[in-house]
Design a protein around this motif. Sequence first.
Motif, PDB file in Angstrom:
ATOM      1  N   PHE A 144      17.194   9.142 -75.900  1.00 56.37           N
ATOM      2  CA  PHE A 144      16.334   8.061 -76.403  1.00 56.37           C
ATOM      3  C   PHE A 144      15.201   7.972 -74.817  1.00 56.37           C
ATOM      4  O   PHE A 144      15.519   8.237 -73.954  1.00 56.37           O
ATOM      5  CB  PHE A 144      16.865   7.048 -76.702  1.00 56.37           C
ATOM      6  N   GLU A 145      14.262   7.403 -75.533  1.00 54.09           N
ATOM      7  CA  GLU A 145      13.106   7.020 -74.573  1.00 54.09           C
ATOM      8  C   GLU A 145      12.835   5.591 -74.352  1.00 54.09           C
ATOM      9  O   GLU A 145      12.678   4.967 -75.566  1.00 54.09           O
ATOM     10  CB  GLU A 145      11.916   7.952 -74.826  1.00 54.09           C
ATOM     11  N   SER A 146      12.432   5.092 -73.511  1.00 50.61           N
ATOM     12  CA  SER A 146      11.954   3.646 -73.385  1.00 50.61           C
ATOM     13  C   SER A 146      10.668   3.396 -72.854  1.00 50.61           C
ATOM     14  O   SER A 146      10.498   4.312 -71.747  1.00 50.61           O
ATOM     15  CB  SER A 146      13.041   2.898 -72.596  1.00 50.61           C
ATOM     16  N   PRO A 147       9.741   2.931 -73.462  1.00 55.11           N
ATOM     17  CA  PRO A 147       8.383   2.861 -73.222  1.00 55.11           C
ATOM     18  C   PRO A 147       8.164   1.847 -72.264  1.00 55.11           C
ATOM     19  O   PRO A 147       8.982   0.807 -72.025  1.00 55.11           O
ATOM     20  CB  PRO A 147       7.638   2.623 -74.183  1.00 55.11           C
ATOM     21  N   ARG A 148       7.326   2.014 -71.144  1.00 54.00           N
ATOM     22  CA  ARG A 148       6.853   1.047 -70.013  1.00 54.00           C
ATOM     23  C   ARG A 148       5.390   1.034 -69.960  1.00 54.00           C
ATOM     24  O   ARG A 148       4.817   2.047 -70.091  1.00 54.00           O
ATOM     25  CB  ARG A 148       7.813   1.189 -68.772  1.00 54.00           C
ATOM     26  N   ARG A 149       5.120  -0.318 -69.873  1.00 52.01           N
ATOM     27  CA  ARG A 149       3.378  -0.590 -69.432  1.00 52.01           C
ATOM     28  C   ARG A 149       3.403  -1.119 -68.127  1.00 52.01           C
ATOM     29  O   ARG A 149       3.759  -2.261 -67.917  1.00 52.01           O
ATOM     30  CB  ARG A 149       2.970  -1.396 -70.706  1.00 52.01           C
ATOM     31  N   ASP A 150       2.595  -0.648 -67.185  1.00 49.75           N
ATOM     32  CA  ASP A 150       2.149  -1.136 -65.861  1.00 49.75           C
ATOM     33  C   ASP A 150       1.030  -1.566 -66.036  1.00 49.75           C
ATOM     34  O   ASP A 150      -0.194  -0.962 -66.414  1.00 49.75           O
ATOM     35  CB  ASP A 150       2.308   0.056 -64.911  1.00 49.75           C
ATOM     36  N   THR A 151       0.802  -3.049 -65.710  1.00 49.70           N
ATOM     37  CA  THR A 151      -0.588  -3.729 -65.648  1.00 49.70           C
ATOM     38  C   THR A 151      -1.049  -4.168 -64.477  1.00 49.70           C
ATOM     39  O   THR A 151      -0.179  -4.309 -63.468  1.00 49.70           O
ATOM     40  CB  THR A 151      -0.520  -4.695 -66.734  1.00 49.70           C
ATOM     41  N   PHE A 152      -2.343  -4.089 -64.110  1.00 50.01           N
ATOM     42  CA  PHE A 152      -2.887  -4.628 -62.995  1.00 50.01           C
ATOM     43  C   PHE A 152      -4.180  -5.331 -63.266  1.00 50.01           C
ATOM     44  O   PHE A 152      -4.754  -5.123 -64.225  1.00 50.01           O
ATOM     45  CB  PHE A 152      -3.004  -3.378 -62.029  1.00 50.01           C
ATOM     46  N   ASP A 153      -4.727  -6.112 -62.424  1.00 51.23           N
ATOM     47  CA  ASP A 153      -6.150  -6.945 -62.113  1.00 51.23           C
ATOM     48  C   ASP A 153      -7.150  -6.241 -61.881  1.00 51.23           C
ATOM     49  O   ASP A 153      -8.508  -6.598 -61.952  1.00 51.23           O
ATOM     50  CB  ASP A 153      -5.623  -8.084 -61.648  1.00 51.23           C
ATOM     51  N   SER A 154      -7.180  -5.073 -61.157  1.00 49.48           N
ATOM     52  CA  SER A 154      -8.318  -4.441 -60.355  1.00 49.48           C
ATOM     53  C   SER A 154      -7.861  -2.873 -60.137  1.00 49.48           C
ATOM     54  O   SER A 154      -6.589  -2.886 -60.011  1.00 49.48           O
ATOM     55  CB  SER A 154      -8.853  -5.188 -59.322  1.00 49.48           C
ATOM     56  N   LEU A 155      -8.793  -2.118 -59.620  1.00 51.20           N
ATOM     57  CA  LEU A 155      -8.675  -0.909 -59.533  1.00 51.20           C
ATOM     58  C   LEU A 155      -7.801  -0.731 -58.259  1.00 51.20           C
ATOM     59  O   LEU A 155      -6.517   0.137 -58.118  1.00 51.20           O
ATOM     60  CB  LEU A 155      -9.968   0.060 -59.322  1.00 51.20           C
ATOM     61  N   GLU A 156      -8.172  -1.403 -57.239  1.00 49.11           N
ATOM     62  CA  GLU A 156      -7.319  -1.353 -56.102  1.00 49.11           C
ATOM     63  C   GLU A 156      -5.890  -1.973 -56.074  1.00 49.11           C
ATOM     64  O   GLU A 156      -4.775  -1.466 -55.596  1.00 49.11           O
ATOM     65  CB  GLU A 156      -8.035  -2.265 -54.900  1.00 49.11           C
ATOM     66  N   ALA A 157      -5.847  -3.047 -56.952  1.00 46.83           N
ATOM     67  CA  ALA A 157      -4.521  -3.362 -57.143  1.00 46.83           C
ATOM     68  C   ALA A 157      -3.576  -2.659 -57.970  1.00 46.83           C
ATOM     69  O   ALA A 157      -2.322  -2.337 -57.538  1.00 46.83           O
ATOM     70  CB  ALA A 157      -4.619  -4.856 -58.151  1.00 46.83           C
ATOM     71  N   GLY A 158      -4.230  -1.709 -58.892  1.00 44.49           N
ATOM     72  CA  GLY A 158      -3.406  -0.606 -59.393  1.00 44.49           C
ATOM     73  C   GLY A 158      -2.995   0.376 -58.468  1.00 44.49           C
ATOM     74  O   GLY A 158      -1.906   1.056 -58.549  1.00 44.49           O
ATOM     75  N   VAL A 159      -3.887   0.809 -57.394  1.00 43.30           N
ATOM     76  CA  VAL A 159      -3.582   1.785 -56.587  1.00 43.30           C
ATOM     77  C   VAL A 159      -2.484   1.345 -55.717  1.00 43.30           C
ATOM     78  O   VAL A 159      -1.401   2.117 -55.523  1.00 43.30           O
ATOM     79  CB  VAL A 159      -5.029   1.959 -55.784  1.00 43.30           C
ATOM     80  N   ALA A 160      -2.548   0.059 -55.193  1.00 47.84           N
ATOM     81  CA  ALA A 160      -1.666  -0.240 -54.573  1.00 47.84           C
ATOM     82  C   ALA A 160      -0.194  -0.449 -55.303  1.00 47.84           C
ATOM     83  O   ALA A 160       0.604  -0.122 -54.623  1.00 47.84           O
ATOM     84  CB  ALA A 160      -1.974  -2.005 -54.199  1.00 47.84           C
TER      85      ALA A 160
END
Length: 227
Positions: A144-160
Amino acid sequence: MGCGAGSIAIPLAQAGHPVIAADFSPAMLGTLDAGIEYYGLEDRITPLELAWDDDWDLVGPVAKAVDVAFASRSVTTTNLKGALAKLDRTARRRCAVTMVANSSPRYDLHLMNAIGASVTCSNGFVYAFNILIQMGALPQVTYFESPRRDTFDSLEAGVADFSRMLEHGNEDKIDRLRDYIAQHMIENPHAGEPGSKGVPQGRYMLDHVRKVRWAFIAWEPVSAPSS
């Protein structure tokens, strides 16, 4: 019964409770204790600090102590056969483990492939299946597969955040990672709402869902009941 892989401090013989919840982490057990108290489940759940490498004959649950013994995403040990055997001896009717069946949950496989980063996939579930066959069990496997969502507040926050995945020779892919996130970040319609861990979600997310594939392996115990 669920199990982690760490240290042990609390002995247990005949619990007399429907559920034995075991983990190696005192912090995790502290969270469990708080939940038990909040929901009034003191007479239903027995927490136990227990590790795979501990001698279960001395400090773990006695043989055939539970109807069902399972370990969900926690079979992290250098002695996989020993861990499976401990689950087998503890259960009267059924055993089960859940193990990752592709890359580690730490990674976004779609993203890593898109930026040309190398990812080692886990075959531990294959070894577990083969070990159980050698033990005389007839394991059943469901994927089975479990979905995950990664969220962030800015481009640099996402990169970090996503840069934690760039290890084991992938550290030079940081510029590709930034370009990918810049091209694929979209507004998160659920920004500010509690996420899966209760933390408020960020303003942005990627335009694909991160999926982790798991193998659920179940079998009837092959060890004989204690006399």
